[in-house]
Write an enzyme that holds these catalytic residues in place. Structure first.
Site, PDB file in Angstrom:
ATOM      1  N   ALA A 251       0.860  -1.197   0.000  1.00  0.00           N
ATOM      2  CA  ALA A 251       0.000   0.000   0.000  1.00  0.00           C
ATOM      3  C   ALA A 251       0.892   1.242   0.000  1.00  0.00           C
ATOM      4  CB  ALA A 251      -0.887  -0.012   1.227  1.00  0.00           C
TER       5      ALA A 251
ATOM      6  N   GLY B 208       0.662  -5.139   1.083  1.00  0.00           N
ATOM      7  CA  GLY B 208      -0.435  -5.242   0.120  1.00  0.00           C
ATOM      8  C   GLY B 208       0.010  -5.884  -1.180  1.00  0.00           C
TER       9      GLY B 208
ATOM     10  N   GLU C 214      -0.248  -9.468  -0.549  1.00  0.00           N
ATOM     11  CA  GLU C 214      -1.678  -9.786  -0.430  1.00  0.00           C
ATOM     12  C   GLU C 214      -2.335  -9.861  -1.812  1.00  0.00           C
ATOM     13  OE1 GLU C 214      -2.130  -6.609   2.628  1.00  0.00           O
ATOM     14  OE2 GLU C 214      -3.384  -8.106   3.607  1.00  0.00           O
TER      15      GLU C 214
ATOM     16  N   GLU D  18       3.682  -5.152   7.572  1.00  0.00           N
ATOM     17  CA  GLU D  18       2.778  -4.126   8.115  1.00  0.00           C
ATOM     18  C   GLU D  18       2.998  -3.879   9.602  1.00  0.00           C
ATOM     19  OE1 GLU D  18       1.957  -6.371   5.890  1.00  0.00           O
ATOM     20  OE2 GLU D  18       0.414  -5.630   4.527  1.00  0.00           O
TER      21      GLU D  18
HETATM   22  C1  LIG Z   1      -5.251  -2.205   3.714  1.00  0.00           C
HETATM   23  C2  LIG Z   1      -3.805  -2.113   3.997  1.00  0.00           C
HETATM   24  C3  LIG Z   1      -3.047  -3.063   3.165  1.00  0.00           C
HETATM   25  C4  LIG Z   1      -1.732  -3.155   3.131  1.00  0.00           C
HETATM   26  C5  LIG Z   1      -0.864  -2.410   4.020  1.00  0.00           C
HETATM   27  C6  LIG Z   1       0.510  -2.224   3.410  1.00  0.00           C
HETATM   28  O1  LIG Z   1       0.837  -2.711   2.363  1.00  0.00           O
HETATM   29  S1  LIG Z   1       1.535  -1.294   4.309  1.00  0.00           S
HETATM   30  C7  LIG Z   1       3.000  -1.226   3.318  1.00  0.00           C
HETATM   31  C8  LIG Z   1       3.765  -2.478   3.398  1.00  0.00           C
HETATM   32  N1  LIG Z   1       4.985  -2.356   2.671  1.00  0.00           N
HETATM   33  C9  LIG Z   1       6.116  -2.045   3.254  1.00  0.00           C
HETATM   34  O2  LIG Z   1       6.202  -1.876   4.431  1.00  0.00           O
HETATM   35  C10 LIG Z   1       7.310  -1.893   2.337  1.00  0.00           C
HETATM   36  C11 LIG Z   1       8.001  -0.610   2.637  1.00  0.00           C
HETATM   37  N2  LIG Z   1       9.118  -0.400   1.754  1.00  0.00           N
HETATM   38  C12 LIG Z   1      10.284  -1.029   1.894  1.00  0.00           C
HETATM   39  O3  LIG Z   1      10.493  -1.873   2.726  1.00  0.00           O
HETATM   40  C13 LIG Z   1      11.385  -0.605   0.968  1.00  0.00           C
HETATM   41  O4  LIG Z   1      11.109   0.670   0.545  1.00  0.00           O
HETATM   42  C14 LIG Z   1      11.529  -1.538  -0.258  1.00  0.00           C
HETATM   43  C15 LIG Z   1      10.241  -1.719  -0.998  1.00  0.00           C
HETATM   44  C16 LIG Z   1      12.066  -2.913   0.206  1.00  0.00           C
HETATM   45  C17 LIG Z   1      12.560  -0.912  -1.223  1.00  0.00           C
HETATM   46  O5  LIG Z   1      13.754  -0.658  -0.516  1.00  0.00           O
HETATM   47  P1  LIG Z   1      14.917   0.232  -1.148  1.00  0.00           P
HETATM   48  O6  LIG Z   1      16.027   0.272  -0.144  1.00  0.00           O
HETATM   49  O7  LIG Z   1      15.210  -0.228  -2.504  1.00  0.00           O
HETATM   50  O8  LIG Z   1      14.310   1.694  -1.324  1.00  0.00           O
HETATM   51  P2  LIG Z   1      13.788   2.713  -0.214  1.00  0.00           P
HETATM   52  O9  LIG Z   1      13.371   2.021   0.990  1.00  0.00           O
HETATM   53  O10 LIG Z   1      14.778   3.799  -0.087  1.00  0.00           O
HETATM   54  O11 LIG Z   1      12.477   3.256  -0.933  1.00  0.00           O
HETATM   55  C18 LIG Z   1      12.537   4.017  -2.125  1.00  0.00           C
HETATM   56  C19 LIG Z   1      11.488   5.085  -2.071  1.00  0.00           C
HETATM   57  O12 LIG Z   1      10.207   4.473  -2.101  1.00  0.00           O
HETATM   58  C20 LIG Z   1       9.409   4.911  -1.005  1.00  0.00           C
HETATM   59  N3  LIG Z   1       8.557   3.777  -0.606  1.00  0.00           N
HETATM   60  C21 LIG Z   1       8.914   2.524  -0.392  1.00  0.00           C
HETATM   61  N4  LIG Z   1       7.865   1.771  -0.089  1.00  0.00           N
HETATM   62  C22 LIG Z   1       6.803   2.597  -0.112  1.00  0.00           C
HETATM   63  C23 LIG Z   1       5.412   2.404   0.118  1.00  0.00           C
HETATM   64  N5  LIG Z   1       4.907   1.194   0.417  1.00  0.00           N
HETATM   65  N6  LIG Z   1       4.611   3.477   0.026  1.00  0.00           N
HETATM   66  C24 LIG Z   1       5.083   4.684  -0.301  1.00  0.00           C
HETATM   67  N7  LIG Z   1       6.405   4.931  -0.539  1.00  0.00           N
HETATM   68  C25 LIG Z   1       7.235   3.885  -0.447  1.00  0.00           C
HETATM   69  C26 LIG Z   1      10.432   5.271   0.061  1.00  0.00           C
HETATM   70  O13 LIG Z   1       9.885   6.153   0.998  1.00  0.00           O
HETATM   71  C27 LIG Z   1      11.524   5.890  -0.780  1.00  0.00           C
HETATM   72  O14 LIG Z   1      11.102   7.194  -1.072  1.00  0.00           O
HETATM   73  P3  LIG Z   1      12.149   8.385  -1.179  1.00  0.00           P
HETATM   74  O15 LIG Z   1      11.305   9.588  -1.398  1.00  0.00           O
HETATM   75  O16 LIG Z   1      13.049   8.042  -2.315  1.00  0.00           O
HETATM   76  O17 LIG Z   1      12.895   8.427   0.123  1.00  0.00           O
END
Ligand SMILES: CC/C=C\CC(=O)SCCNC(=O)CCNC(=O)[C@H](O)C(C)(C)COP(=O)(O)OP(=O)(O)OC[C@H]1O[C@@H](n2cnc3c(N)ncnc32)[C@H](O)[C@@H]1OP(=O)(O)O
Length: 719
Positions: free
Chosen positions: A61, A100, A103, A123
């Site tokens: 998400a 998500g 999921e 999450e």
């Molecule tokens: C009904 C509810 C259903 C579902 C709930 C959810 O899904 S909650 C979200 C669950 N997902 C996560 O927790 C994943 C979070 N992200 C990460 O762990 C890492 O970002 C990832 C995907 C492994 C990539 O890692 P990497 O080191 O390659 O990059 P970085 O972390 O620096 O991320 C790059 C930029 O993307 C932004 N970002 C990452 N994930 C999300 C996200 N889920 N939503 C919005 N934005 C996301 C992150 O902030 C970075 O942004 P930047 O502006 O470049 O700093």
């Protein structure tokens, strides 16, 4: 935000398009619904593949949307539409399928992953639960115990483990989308009833109640006071005990509670803060995006005590060549053995080969002549460190970055021992250095942007969360910690016990209270530092004057314990007693209580009742106030930097976001009012005087933490 095409004649391909991680924002969810309709109504299409753009399936998400009003179709409905489809749906998982994203894949009828893909339901780390059916589908697919593990820890698994667990049907080393298209073709026309996970019965282990009770205990112990892990267990329990539709209702109900909790806000703030700190800036205008790190192939570590050993392990694990120098032969032999053991254990845990051959050891400082970067980790003594820096300046090739692992000494003084002060930077690791995630990168007024960038980059390679901070006594972490400890000592003088203070802090969420933590780290460490600051010598006289040093209130309690040889766990006695030297189970010590009584009697102090609230306010607000000073002086660029330092280096409870976020949650006006109150009660403690930045923030209407930087008019100041 989602694209549709037809490939190989009969396969519909839906591609998620939302860089960088294809997060499921409203437009992407809407796009999926529309593209799905297209695919299902296309009579030529017999099966459908869902993939993500740029080699990333989906990062879940869109976390940025969490604070906003919900728009677009809810994810749970999007996933139901996928599962209900009358054509086989295949998820082609590359890069990551998280939250998500996973999921969504669980809603598909088949899943194929690239061997390097990572999958997980993280999450819980954001204070939430997988509320798009994840808590109901995963246990039905892989069983309750394995689902509990993944959902309550949020850990990622790589494709091979996902296959073993049964999360994916196939793993490929080749082009994932091509393999998914092949799979889609092979299952076209096959019945789908047995592929809809929501229709599976949830296998119920015979000892279900005991299993959930045990799990509940485990999660409560792991993250004291955190509500998300508890809700995760409850949601999986619903999967095991209720039909799917009721389970989904329960999942939603639990999610609503979490979503509106301050804990979710704190953890999401931390997620973005952790990323924000890598975008560092300094008072002189140096920035992460304009400063290029120097090339580092070979690193030297000087001094192989506890810190040097941990740093050597962490460096070798990155694959860099390391020269480890220790001039004392016996210490060198011991270090070799210890480092090898740590590397072997770490490699075994991670299922990789140990990188012992990356390290060469030497008793001779000349061995570092060709290193690109040196990390000095000798004993915390300015005279000794200065001597080492003079040697480094003489031995190292031109351009070598010279780093110090000092935890509080002036980096600039060390820089002045060299001909190239611009190459000198602090790299303050936390013990054990191969385990602890935090690295404070300390720049002095003469440190070059390239030196900061290089240390930050090296920290990243080592898997650390690196935070760039200015040079001052104790930098950010230890400077704030000093006041926290001091308030705890004062509370003992005024009538508290170590047990009371620790209980209050542990109930707040710290894994260990301040006194149990001091016993673990060793009381002698702080004693040596205080002596270095001309504070740690005890005064034989009594009364208030004996407790004033350098014009301020001072508690010699810690020094007195050290004089008795009570250094904490290592000597079997400290603020608590232990069954033996090195023992780990703290028990209340009657000696300590009578010692406190005689101390109070000697100094004419009358014990009074102290409650948990006072303990928290005194210890935490003193520290927070110092945090505001640090911001005002520009030692930290923003509150996020301080909070990341505290969560990753000082075990601040994650679900409370960090000290500065906590201040925001409590309300700045309340923090100010309580500081004023304590300052009046303790005029001999100048640092309780509320910082002018705090006053300015309150006067500006207490803006949310994201807007504090606007009020910090003068963004940075020099040491
Ligand atoms: C009904 C509810 C259903 C579902 C709930 C959810 O899904 S909650 C979200 C669950 N997902 C996560 O927790 C994943 C979070 N992200 C990460 O762990 C890492 O970002 C990832 C995907 C492994 C990539 O890692 P990497 O080191 O390659 O990059 P970085 O972390 O620096 O991320 C790059 C930029 O993307 C932004 N970002 C990452 N994930 C999300 C996200 N889920 N939503 C919005 N934005 C996301 C992150 O902030 C970075 O942004 P930047 O502006 O470049 O700093």
């Amino acid at each position: 935000m989602a694209q549709y095409s037809r490939v190989s004649g009969t396969v519909g391909l839906i591609t998620l398009q939302n860089p960088p991680v294809n997060a499921l924002c409203a437009a992407v969810r809407q796009g999926i619904v529309e593209m799905l309709k297209k695919a299902l109504s296309d009579s030529k299409v017999k099966s459908v593949v869902i993939c993500g753009q740029n080699g990333i399936f989906c990062g879940g998400a869109d976390i940025k949307e969490f604070g906003m009003n919900m728009s677009g179709p809810p994810l749970v409905q999007v996933i139901h539409a996928i599962e209900d489809a009358n054509k086989p749906m295949v998820a082609a998982i590359e890069g990551v399928a998280l939250g998500g994203g996973l999921e969504l894949a669980l809603g598909c009828h088949y899943r194929i992953a690239h061997s390097k893909a990572r999958l997980g339901l993280p999450e819980v780390i954001l204070g939430l639960l997988p509320a798009a059916g994840g808590t109901q589908r995963l246990p039905r697919l892989i069983g309750v115990p394995a689902a509990l593990d993944l959902i309550t820890t949020g850990r990622h698994v790589i494709a091979a483990e996902a296959l073993q667990l049964g999360i994916v049907d196939q793993v490929t080393d080749h082009k994932t989308v091509d393999a998914a298209v092949k799979l889609a073709q092979s299952v076209a026309g096959k019945p789908l009833d047995a592929r809809r996970i929501s229709t599976y019965p949830c296998a119920r282990p015979s000892d279900l109640d005991a299993l959930f009770e045990g799990e509940m205990q485990k999660v409560r112990q792991r993250a004291r006071g955190a509500i998300a892990p508890v809700a995760c267990v409850q949601a999986v329990q619903a999967a095991a005990t209720l039909p799917y539709t009721q389970g989904i209702e329960r999942e939603k109900e639990l999610m609503v509670t979490l979503f509106t909790s301050g804990q979710a806000r704190a953890l999401q703030y931390l997620f973005f803060s952790q990323r924000a700190v890598s975008k560092w800036s300094t008072p002189s205008g140096a920035r992460w995006d304009t400063s290029k790190p120097g090339p580092i192939h070979k690193v030297a570590v000087i001094g192989l005590g506890t810190m040097g050993r941990g740093i050597t392990v962490a460096l070798a694990q990155t694959g860099l060549s390391v020269v480890a120098v220790e001039t004392q032969e016996k210490q060198l032999m011991g270090a070799k053995k210890a480092v090898s053991n740590m590397l072997e254990q770490g490699a075994k845990r991670r299922g990789v080969a140990p990188t012992l051959d990356k390290i060469s050891y030497s008793p001779n400082i000349q061995a570092i002549a060709d290193a690109d970067l040196v990390i000095e980790a000798v004993f915390e003594d300015m005279a000794l460190k200065k001597q080492v820096f003079q040697q480094l300046a003489a031995v190292c090739k031109p351009g070598t970055f010279l780093c110090t692992n000092t935890s509080s000494l002036d980096v600039d003084q060390l820089a002045s021992q060299t001909r190239s002060p611009e190459l000198v930077v602090g790299m303050h690791f936390f013990a054990p250095a191969h385990v602890m995630k935090l690295l404070e990168v300390v720049y002095g007024p003469r440190t070059s942007p390239q030196a900061v960038a290089t240390a930050m980059e090296l920290g990243k390679k080592m898997g650390k969360v690196s935070v760039a901070v200015g040079n001052c006594q104790g930098f950010v972490g230890n400077r704030m910690l000093k006041l926290y400890l001091e308030q705890a000592f004062f509370l003992l003088e005024e009538g508290a016990t170590p047990e009371l203070v620790d209980r209050a802090l542990e109930e707040f969420g710290f894994a260990m209270g301040v006194f149990r933590m001091s016993d673990l780290s060793g009381l002698d460490v702080g004693w040596k530092v205080r002596k270095g600051l001309m504070l740690g010598e005890t005064d034989v006289s009594s009364g208030q004057s004996a407790r004033i040093r350098q014009g301020c209130r001072y508690s010699p309690l810690g020094d007195l314990l050290c004089e008795q040889g009570r250094f904490g766990q290592k000597t079997g006695q400290g603020w608590y007693q232990y069954d033996k030297p090195g023992g780990r189970v703290a028990s209340s010590d009657p000696w300590l209580h009578s010692f406190l009584e005689s101390y109070r009697a000697k100094h004419g102090l009358v014990a009074r009742h102290i409650d948990h609230q006072e303990v928290l306010e005194r210890c935490l607000y003193a520290m927070i106030n110092e945090g505001f000073r640090i911001l005002e002086e520009g030692i930290a660029a923003g509150p996020e930097d301080i909070d990341v330092i505290y969560v990753f280096g000082y075990s601040w409870p994650r679900h409370r976001g960090g000290p500065m976020f906590y201040a925001d949650m409590v309300g700045l006006a309340k923090v100010l009012e309580r500081l004023e109150h304590y300052q009046q009660a303790h005029p001999d403690v100048p640092y309780l005087q509320p910082c002018s930045l705090l006053r300015r923030l309150v006067a500006s209407g207490s803006p949310p933490i994201q807007r504090w930087r606007e009020v910090i008019k003068k963004p940075h100041s020099q040491l």
